[in-house]
Scaffold this active site. Structure first.
Site, PDB file in Angstrom:
ATOM      1  N   GLU A 440       0.818  -1.188  -0.092  1.00  0.00           N
ATOM      2  CA  GLU A 440       0.005  -0.002  -0.017  1.00  0.00           C
ATOM      3  C   GLU A 440       0.875   1.214  -0.056  1.00  0.00           C
ATOM      4  O   GLU A 440       0.571   2.263   0.592  1.00  0.00           O
ATOM      5  CB  GLU A 440      -1.072  -0.052   1.163  1.00  0.00           C
ATOM      6  CG  GLU A 440      -2.102  -0.965   1.166  1.00  0.00           C
ATOM      7  CD  GLU A 440      -3.308  -1.121   1.861  1.00  0.00           C
ATOM      8  OE1 GLU A 440      -3.134  -0.060   2.541  1.00  0.00           O
ATOM      9  OE2 GLU A 440      -3.943  -1.831   1.868  1.00  0.00           O
TER      10      GLU A 440
HETATM   11  C1  LIG Z   1       3.243  -9.455   0.513  1.00  0.00           C
HETATM   12  C2  LIG Z   1       2.747  -8.495  -0.698  1.00  0.00           C
HETATM   13  C3  LIG Z   1       1.440  -8.292  -0.832  1.00  0.00           C
HETATM   14  C4  LIG Z   1       0.968  -7.394  -1.921  1.00  0.00           C
HETATM   15  N1  LIG Z   1      -0.319  -7.420  -2.125  1.00  0.00           N
HETATM   16  C5  LIG Z   1      -0.519  -6.784  -3.501  1.00  0.00           C
HETATM   17  C6  LIG Z   1      -1.955  -6.851  -4.132  1.00  0.00           C
HETATM   18  O1  LIG Z   1      -2.681  -7.279  -3.597  1.00  0.00           O
HETATM   19  N2  LIG Z   1      -2.214  -6.052  -5.105  1.00  0.00           N
HETATM   20  C7  LIG Z   1      -1.195  -5.245  -5.897  1.00  0.00           C
HETATM   21  O2  LIG Z   1      -1.409  -4.741  -6.743  1.00  0.00           O
HETATM   22  N3  LIG Z   1       0.193  -5.420  -5.488  1.00  0.00           N
HETATM   23  C8  LIG Z   1       0.421  -5.947  -4.150  1.00  0.00           C
HETATM   24  N4  LIG Z   1       1.704  -5.898  -3.643  1.00  0.00           N
HETATM   25  C9  LIG Z   1       2.709  -4.987  -4.281  1.00  0.00           C
HETATM   26  C10 LIG Z   1       2.771  -3.693  -3.630  1.00  0.00           C
HETATM   27  O3  LIG Z   1       2.098  -2.854  -3.648  1.00  0.00           O
HETATM   28  C11 LIG Z   1       4.522  -3.266  -4.148  1.00  0.00           C
HETATM   29  O4  LIG Z   1       5.297  -4.318  -3.525  1.00  0.00           O
HETATM   30  C12 LIG Z   1       4.889  -1.948  -3.850  1.00  0.00           C
HETATM   31  O5  LIG Z   1       4.073  -1.225  -4.321  1.00  0.00           O
HETATM   32  C13 LIG Z   1       6.358  -1.684  -4.045  1.00  0.00           C
HETATM   33  O6  LIG Z   1       6.766  -1.909  -5.168  1.00  0.00           O
HETATM   34  P1  LIG Z   1       7.919  -2.985  -5.570  1.00  0.00           P
HETATM   35  O7  LIG Z   1       8.048  -3.984  -4.448  1.00  0.00           O
HETATM   36  O8  LIG Z   1       8.201  -3.267  -6.914  1.00  0.00           O
HETATM   37  O9  LIG Z   1       9.186  -2.038  -5.021  1.00  0.00           O
HETATM   38  P2  LIG Z   1       9.774  -0.957  -5.955  1.00  0.00           P
HETATM   39  O10 LIG Z   1       8.708   0.015  -6.476  1.00  0.00           O
HETATM   40  O11 LIG Z   1      10.774  -1.666  -6.731  1.00  0.00           O
HETATM   41  O12 LIG Z   1      10.576  -0.034  -4.977  1.00  0.00           O
HETATM   42  C14 LIG Z   1      11.872  -0.239  -4.196  1.00  0.00           C
HETATM   43  C15 LIG Z   1      12.328   0.753  -3.178  1.00  0.00           C
HETATM   44  O13 LIG Z   1      12.523   1.865  -3.840  1.00  0.00           O
HETATM   45  C16 LIG Z   1      11.645   3.196  -3.178  1.00  0.00           C
HETATM   46  N5  LIG Z   1      11.161   4.090  -4.102  1.00  0.00           N
HETATM   47  C17 LIG Z   1      10.441   3.903  -5.258  1.00  0.00           C
HETATM   48  N6  LIG Z   1      10.330   5.086  -5.973  1.00  0.00           N
HETATM   49  C18 LIG Z   1      10.744   5.949  -5.302  1.00  0.00           C
HETATM   50  C19 LIG Z   1      10.843   7.527  -5.320  1.00  0.00           C
HETATM   51  N7  LIG Z   1      10.197   8.225  -6.202  1.00  0.00           N
HETATM   52  N8  LIG Z   1      11.609   8.140  -4.117  1.00  0.00           N
HETATM   53  C20 LIG Z   1      11.885   7.382  -3.221  1.00  0.00           C
HETATM   54  N9  LIG Z   1      12.038   6.244  -3.151  1.00  0.00           N
HETATM   55  C21 LIG Z   1      11.362   5.527  -4.029  1.00  0.00           C
HETATM   56  C22 LIG Z   1      10.526   2.139  -2.472  1.00  0.00           C
HETATM   57  O14 LIG Z   1      10.041   3.129  -1.674  1.00  0.00           O
HETATM   58  C23 LIG Z   1      11.175   1.032  -2.057  1.00  0.00           C
HETATM   59  O15 LIG Z   1      11.787   1.261  -0.965  1.00  0.00           O
HETATM   60  C24 LIG Z   1       2.048  -6.639  -2.448  1.00  0.00           C
HETATM   61  C25 LIG Z   1       3.321  -6.736  -2.118  1.00  0.00           C
HETATM   62  C26 LIG Z   1       3.724  -7.655  -1.336  1.00  0.00           C
HETATM   63  C27 LIG Z   1       5.005  -7.599  -0.870  1.00  0.00           C
END
Ligand SMILES: Cc1cc2nc3c(=O)[nH]c(=O)nc-3n(C[C@H](O)[C@H](O)[C@H](O)COP(=O)(O)OP(=O)(O)OC[C@H]3O[C@@H](n4cnc5c(N)ncnc54)[C@H](O)[C@@H]3O)c2cc1C
Length: 773
Positions: A440
Site C-alpha cells: 500500500e
Molecule cells: C506481501 C505483498 C502483498 C502485496 N499485495 C498486492 C496486491 O494485492 N495487489 C497489488 O497490486 N500489489 C500488491 N503488492 C505489491 C506492492 O504494492 C508493491 O510491492 C509496492 O508497491 C512496492 O513495489 P516494489 O516491491 O516493486 O518495489 P519498488 O517499487 O521497486 O521500490 C523499491 C524501493 O524504492 C523506493 N522508491 C521507489 N520510488 C521511489 C521514489 N520516487 N523516491 C524514493 N524512493 C522510491 C520504494 O519505497 C522501495 O523502498 C504486494 C506486495 C507484497 C510484498
C-alpha cells in the site's frame, strides 16, 4: 481604475508569469491522487494555527452493540480456531474449516452494506476486527483484511453501476466469490501508473454473443488472495484504436472485474511472503476477452481508474496496516512487559535493568500512540471524511513505529523470540514487518513524496487554488482566481511569519492551548511548531517551487514534522477522551517529549540543508533561533512507562485492551504460558521480597528458616514451574526437519511434505515468457 484591477494588472500579472515557472506542476497521476479524498485535521495543521477546541470536540469512535458482539463472538472464535504455527510451517495455508468460517461469518464483507447481505460495519469496527486478528495470526488477519481494503468491494461501492453492485456485492458478501486486486506488476511497483498491462477495445464473442469488449493482456505479481481468487479487479491501460467507445486512442488507466475462470487467465501459483503463508502470487492473462460493461462503473469510468484507486486508497490505507501495526505494538507491550518481569538474569528480573527499561518504555509509549492515532483516524473516516494525507501518514508512521516496537520486543526476549516453533509468539510478527512496510505504498516513497508532497498541495489553504488558477486554460479567468488566492496567501503568510516568530522567541509560552492540566504545555508547543511548519512550507514552496518535489530529503523531513504533529495531537486527544487518567500521563509525556524532540531536530536539518541559504538564515531567525533544545523523554518518564507494563494494572489493561488472549488451558500456546507465568510471578512478589530481605534464595531453606510458609513455598514453586514453561523454546529431532517441513515441534506430531516438494520454485515470469528466454 479600481484598486483591485490595478493590483491584478500591475502587481499580480508579473507574479502570475513568474509563478507559471516556479510553482510545482502536477502530472496527470499526481493531480488525480491529489483530487482523490479530502482534508481534515491535516489542513488545520497546515494553517499554522490549529483550532484545539475543534480537535477535542471531535467525537471519539464508538462500536455498536452488534459490532461488539461480533468481536466477542465470531472474532474470538476464529482466533481460537487458528493455529498460527501449523498454518505457516506445516499446512502453508489456513485450514478449510477456517476458510469456511471466514466466508460464512462474513469476515470478507465487513464493509459491504447490509442491504447487499454484508455486515455494514463502521471503519472503527472493521479496524478493531483486524486489530484483534493480528494478535492471533498475521495470515488470518491479512486474509480478512484484503477483501475489505483496496479491492473490488470498495471500488464497487464507490463507483460500481447499480447492476454491478446488485450482482457482485451479494455474492461477495455470501463468500461465493473471493476477490483480489491486481495493480502492481514486475515492471511497475511504486510507480504503478507506469504499468504495461493493456486492454484494447474490440469486438468479440462472449458466452456465445457478439459484443464490444476488451482484449486484455497482463502480468501482475505479489497479488494477495490472487492464487485462489474467483474475481480479479484488474488495472490496465485501455486503448480504443477503432474508436468503438469514443474518439480517443489512448483512454488511460481503467479498472475492470475479470472472472478468473475465463479462458486465458492464469492464477494459482504462489509466493511465500516472509513465510507468512497468506495466499499471494502472480497472475497473468493472454488475450482474455471481457464485455465492455465489466469496466467498474461502466464505460463512463473508462480511463478514470487511477483516480478511483486513489480514492479507494484514501480510506483503506488508514485502516488495514495501521490496525495491524497498532495491534503489533500493543501485543509487544503485552508480551514484552510480561516476559521482562518473569525472566531473571544475575538473580534479578531483567525488567529492573535500566537498559531494558529503555526499550520497555519505548514499546509502551508506541502502543499508546499508535492506538490513539488509529482511533482518531477511524473516527474521522466514520465521520465520512477521506483524508488522503492523514491515511498516508498513518500507513507510513504506524508501520515504521511497529518495526521499532517489534525489534525492541525481540531484543528484550533474546533467544526466546528467535527459536521458531509453536512456543514462539513473536516470529510471525517480526517476519511480517517488512510486508507492512512495503505494501500500500512502500514507506520510503510514502515518506518522501506522499506525506508532505501531496500534503503540501492538498492541505495548504491557498496553494492548490493557485496551481489550479495557473493551469486554467482560460487565462483571464485564471489570472482573476490567482489574484484572489495569491493575495490572500500573502496576508496569511505575513500573519504566519509573525506568529511563528513570536512563538519561537517566547518558547511557545503564550501560544494557544486549551486548559488541559499537565498537558496544556504540550498544546502550546504544538501550536508553536505548527506555525513554524506553515511558515517553513510557504518559504520552501516560494523559493524551491517544483524543485521541492525532487528534494526528497527536505520533503521527507517536512513529512516527518507533519506526521509528528498529527500523532502528537492523537495522543493528547486520547488522554482527554479517556478521562485524563493520571496513570497514563507518563505515556503521553513520553509521546510528546519524543515528538517535540524529533520536530526540533527535523527543523534543524531542514535549515542546515536548505539549498537557498538566505532563506535558511531567515528560517533560523524566525523559527529556531536557539537551535534544537529538546532531548526527548527523561529517564524518569521512561522508567514510569516501563513500570506500567511489567505489573498487572488498569493502565496496563487499557494499553493492551481487546487483544486476543488464548485460554489458560492452551498449554502449547506461548502467550497462554506467558500470561500464566506473569500472573503467578506478580502474585508471589511479596513472598520473594521477604526471601530477598532475609537473604535466602532456596525455597526449602526459606521454609526451614520460617521466612515463608509451606503454602507460600508451593505458590513459589508453581510460579517457578510456570516461568520455566514460559521461557522454554521448541527443539526438533533431526528426522523431523530433514527434507520435510519443520513438523510440529517437540510434541511429536507428524510432518507435512516439505515446501520444496509441493511448490517447486521457478521464476515468477509466465510460462510463455520463460519459454521465450
Ligand atoms: C506481501 C505483498 C502483498 C502485496 N499485495 C498486492 C496486491 O494485492 N495487489 C497489488 O497490486 N500489489 C500488491 N503488492 C505489491 C506492492 O504494492 C508493491 O510491492 C509496492 O508497491 C512496492 O513495489 P516494489 O516491491 O516493486 O518495489 P519498488 O517499487 O521497486 O521500490 C523499491 C524501493 O524504492 C523506493 N522508491 C521507489 N520510488 C521511489 C521514489 N520516487 N523516491 C524514493 N524512493 C522510491 C520504494 O519505497 C522501495 O523502498 C504486494 C506486495 C507484497 C510484498
Amino acid at each position: 481604475m479600481a484598486y483591485s484591477s490595478f493590483r491584478r494588472d500591475y502587481l499580480t500579472k508579473p507574479i502570475f508569469r513568474l509563478a507559471l515557472h516556479a510553482l510545482p506542476r502536477l502530472s496527470a497521476t499526481e493531480r488525480e491522487a491529489i483530487e482523490a479524498g479530502d482534508v481534515w485535521w491535516d489542513a488545520d495543521l497546515f494553517t499554522g494555527n490549529p483550532d484545539w477546541t475543534k480537535l477535542l470536540a471531535f467525537a471519539p469512535a464508538k462500536l455498536s452493540e452488534e459490532e461488539r458482539q461480533f468481536l466477542a463472538g465470531p472474532v474470538e472464535e476464529l482466533c481460537r480456531m487458528v493455529d498460527d504455527w501449523k498454518v505457516n510451517w506445516r499446512w502453508h495455508d489456513l485450514p478449510p474449516e477456517v476458510w469456511a468460517f471466514l466466508k460464512s461469518r462474513k469476515f470478507f464483507a465487513m464493509i459491504i452494506p447490509k442491504q447487499y447481505g454484508g455486515l455494514g460495519f463502521s471503519h472503527y469496527a472493521h479496524s478493531e476486527v483486524i486489530r484483534k486478528l493480528s494478535t492471533c495470526s498475521i495470515c488470518a488477519s491479512v486474509t480478512a483484511m484484503v477483501p475489505n481494503s483496496l479491492g473490488p468491494g470498495e471500488l464497487l461501492l464507490q463507483f460500481g453501476t447499480k447492476e454491478q453492485q446488485d450482482y457482485w456485492l451479494p455474492r461477495l458478501a455470501r463468500g461465493e466469490e473471493i476477490p483480489c486486486f491486481g495493480l502492481t506488476s514486475p515492471e511497475a511497483g511504486s510507480d504503478a501508473a507506469s504499468m504495461v498491462d493493456t486492454g484494447v477495445v474490440c469486438r468479440g464473442t462472449f458466452e456465445g454473443h457478439d459484443c464490444v469488449g476488451i482484449g486484455l493482456n497482463w502480468h501482475k505479481r505479489y497479488i494477495t488472495l490472487g492464487p485462489i481468487a474467483t474475481v480479479l479487479g484488474l488495472a490496465f491501460k485501455l486503448r480504443d484504436p477503432e474508436h468503438l467507445i469514443g474518439d480517443r486512442d489512448d483512454i488511460g488507466i481503467t479498472l475492470a472485474l475479470v472472472p478468473t475462470h475465463l479462458p486465458g487467465v492464469s492464477i494459482g501459483r504462489r509466493h511465500l511472503p516472509a513465510m507468512l503463508v497468506f495466499q499471494n502470487g502472480p497472475n497473468w492473462g493472454r488475450d482474455v476477452f471481457i464485455p465492455i460493461d465489466y469496466i467498474i462503473g461502466g464505460v463512463g469510468q473508462a480511463g478514470k481508474g487511477w483516480k478511483m484507486l486513489m480514492s479507494a486508497l484514501a480510506a483503506g490505507r488508514g485502516i488495514s496496516l495501521p490496525s495491524l501495526s497498532a495491534a503489533g505494538a500493543a501485543f509487544c507491550a503485552h508480551v514484552t512487559g510480561a516476559y521482562a518481569r518473569i525472566r531473571e538474569q544475575f538473580h534479578v528480573s531483567i525488567s529492573k535493568f535500566e537498559a531494558i527499561e529503555e526499550r520497555l518504555g519505548r514499546i509502551a509509549a508506541t502502543a499508546y500512540l499508535l492506538d490513539a492515532a488509529r482511533r482518531m483516524t477511524c473516527a474521522a473516516l466514520d465521520d465520512c471524511r477521506h483524508p488522503a494525507v492523514v491515511t498516508a501518514i498513518m500507513k507510513g508512521q504506524a508501520t515504521e513505529r511497529m518495526r521499532v516496537a517489534v525489534a525492541d520486543a525481540m531484543d528484550v526476549h533474546g533467544g526466546k523470540a528467535i527459536m521458531e516453533g509453536p512456543l514462539n509468539y513473536l516470529g510471525s510478527l517480526y517476519r511480517g514487518v517488512p510486508i507492512a512496510i512495503t505494501v500500500e505504498g512502500a514507506n520510503i516513497v510514502t515518506r518522501a513524496l506522499i506525506q508532505f508532497g501531496q500534503g503540501a498541495i492538498r492541505c495548504h489553504p491557498y496553494l492548490l487554488k493557485e496551481i489550479q488558477a495557473l493551469e486554467d486554460a482560460d487565462r483571464a479567468g485564471g489570472l482573476d482566481a490567482f489574484d484572489k488566492a495569491f493575495w490572500a496567501h500573502v496576508g496569511h503568510s505575513f500573519v504566519t511569519a509573525m506568529r511563528a516568530w513570536g512563538r519561537a522567541w517566547s518558547g511557545g509560552l503564550f501560544a494557544p492551548a486549551p486548559a488541559a492540566g499537565p498537558t496544556t504545555k504540550y498544546y502550546r508547543q504544538l501550536s508553536r511548531h505548527a506555525a513554524a511548519f506553515a511558515l517553513a512550507v510557504d518559504l520552501s514552496l516560494l523559493t524551491l517551487g517544483g524543485a521541492l518535489k525532487r528534494k526528497e530529503m527536505i520533503s521527507a523531513r517536512f513529512g516527518d514534522i507533519l506526521s509528528e504533529l498529527y500523532l502528537s495531537c492523537a495522543a493528547l486527544k486520547r488522554w482527554n477522551d479517556e478521562g485524563r487518567q493520571c496513570d497514563d500521563l507518563p505515556l503521553v509525556q513520553y509521546c510528546l517529549e519524543a515528538s517535540l524532540a524529533t520536530i526540533e531536530v527535523r527543523f534543524d536539518e531542514v535549515i542546515a540543508n536548505f539549498p537557498v541559504r538566505p532563506v535558511a538564515w531567515l528560517l533560523r531567525l524566525l523559527i529556531q533561533p536557539f537551535g534544537p533544545r529538546r532531548r526527548g523523554p527523561s529517564d524518569r518518564i521512561v522508567e514510569r512507562c516501563a513500570a506500567l507494563i511489567v505489573s498487572p494494572s488498569a493502565a496496563r489493561d487499557r494499553l493492551t485492551v481487546d487483544l486476543y488472549h488464548p485460554a489458560a488451558t492452551e498449554t502449547e500456546h506461548g502467550v497462554a504460558l506467558l500470561e500464566r507465568a506473569f500472573a503467578l510471578t506478580a502474585a508471589a512478589e511479596q513472598i520473594r521480597e521477604r526471601m530477598h530481605a532475609a537473604r535466602v534464595r532456596d525455597i526449602d531453606q526459606a521454609v526451614q528458616q520460617r521466612t515463608i510458609t509451606t503454602d507460600e513455598a508451593v505458590q513459589l514453586k508453581s510460579a517457578a514451574e510456570a516461568v520455566a514453561a514460559a521461557v522454554a523454546v521448541n527443539d526438533f529431532a533431526p528426522e523431523e526437519l530433514a527434507a520435510r517441513g519443520a513438523g510440529a515441534g517437540n510434541k511429536g506430531e507428524p510432518s507435512s511434505p516439505a515446501i520444496s516438494s509441493t511448490l517447486l520454485p521457478t521464476s515468477d515470469l509466465p510460462p510463455q515468457t520463460q519459454a521465450a528466454e
